[in-house]
Design a protein around this motif. Structure first.
Motif, PDB file in Angstrom:
ATOM      1  N   ALA A 161     -16.009  25.464  54.073  1.00 52.91           N
ATOM      2  CA  ALA A 161     -17.225  25.760  54.848  1.00 52.91           C
ATOM      3  C   ALA A 161     -17.131  27.152  55.485  1.00 52.91           C
ATOM      4  O   ALA A 161     -18.104  27.911  55.515  1.00 52.91           O
ATOM      5  N   GLU A 162     -15.953  27.502  55.986  1.00 54.72           N
ATOM      6  CA  GLU A 162     -15.762  28.825  56.583  1.00 54.72           C
ATOM      7  C   GLU A 162     -15.838  29.923  55.521  1.00 54.72           C
ATOM      8  O   GLU A 162     -16.391  30.997  55.775  1.00 54.72           O
ATOM      9  N   VAL A 163     -15.318  29.668  54.333  1.00 56.89           N
ATOM     10  CA  VAL A 163     -15.439  30.630  53.236  1.00 56.89           C
ATOM     11  C   VAL A 163     -16.914  30.878  52.931  1.00 56.89           C
ATOM     12  O   VAL A 163     -17.336  32.027  52.767  1.00 56.89           O
ATOM     13  N   GLU A 164     -17.690  29.816  52.857  1.00 57.13           N
ATOM     14  CA  GLU A 164     -19.137  29.979  52.616  1.00 57.13           C
ATOM     15  C   GLU A 164     -19.779  30.804  53.724  1.00 57.13           C
ATOM     16  O   GLU A 164     -20.614  31.676  53.463  1.00 57.13           O
ATOM     17  N   ARG A 165     -19.395  30.533  54.966  1.00 54.80           N
ATOM     18  CA  ARG A 165     -19.981  31.239  56.096  1.00 54.80           C
ATOM     19  C   ARG A 165     -19.656  32.732  56.049  1.00 54.80           C
ATOM     20  O   ARG A 165     -20.555  33.560  56.177  1.00 54.80           O
ATOM     21  N   VAL A 166     -18.395  33.083  55.829  1.00 52.86           N
ATOM     22  CA  VAL A 166     -18.034  34.504  55.832  1.00 52.86           C
ATOM     23  C   VAL A 166     -18.562  35.218  54.598  1.00 52.86           C
ATOM     24  O   VAL A 166     -18.909  36.397  54.666  1.00 52.86           O
TER      25      VAL A 166
END
Length: 178
Positions: free
Chosen positions: A168-173
């Motif tokens: 989810a953090e990869v998608e966000r960044v």
């Protein structure tokens, strides 16, 4: 399709990396898998299958001078699980392994980076860990450690590794960069 470099070091969650690759692909990422030398030894029987799954060679070594790069350019990097040794090496700029070297260079290139440690409570008590997490965060790395990320467990115990939080953090960044 966004190119994700997924890097892993020798901690138990790396053994399930194939499922993480599949989930990242479902989320629209072209995944290139890199491993520390020890993680590569752990996964040696799976490497051919992981290469078929990703469509790219699994790498654990620097390429030779003058050799062509076999991967497309990274648009986002996830280093998970990242061990105590690899995290501290990265924060100190000690690039003796391929994946740590790419991450260290990636901060200078402005590539979005996400890291999620995998350490037990004994390592977590060592002051180097806190310093390294702070140093990487100061460099702009999204370190998922503590609330909402990885939380250390007692030595010898294994808890579920929060891969979904990392992806989810990869998608966000990655979206923020677009």
């Amino acid at each position: 399709m966004t190119t994700l470099y997924l890097f892993g070091s020798a901690a138990p969650p790396v053994l399930g990396v194939a499922a993480v690759v599949e989930e990242a692909q479902r989320r629209g990422f072209d995944v290139c898998l890199g491993l520390t030398p020890t993680a590569a030894r752990w996964l040696e029987p799976q490497v051919a299958g992981l290469e078929r799954l990703t469509g790219h060679p699994v790498r654990s070594d620097y390429r030779l001078p003058g050799a062509a790069d076999v991967w497309p350019r990274a648009e986002v990097i996830l280093f998970a699980p990242v061990t105590f040794n690899s995290l501290n090496s990265w924060a100190l700029g000690l690039t003796s392994t391929f994946v740590v070297g790419v991450c260290a260079e990636g901060t200078g290139k402005g590539i979005p980076l996400v890291a999620m440690p995998c350490v037990n409570e004994a390592y977590a008590r060592h002051p180097a860990l806190g310093r390294s997490v702070a140093e990487l965060r100061a460099l702009g790395v999204s370190v998922l450690y503590g609330e909402g990320g990885f939380q250390p467990n007692p030595p010898g115990e294994r808890h579920e590794y929060p891969w979904q939080a990392a992806l989810a953090e990869v998608e966000r960044v990655a979206a923020r960069r677009s």
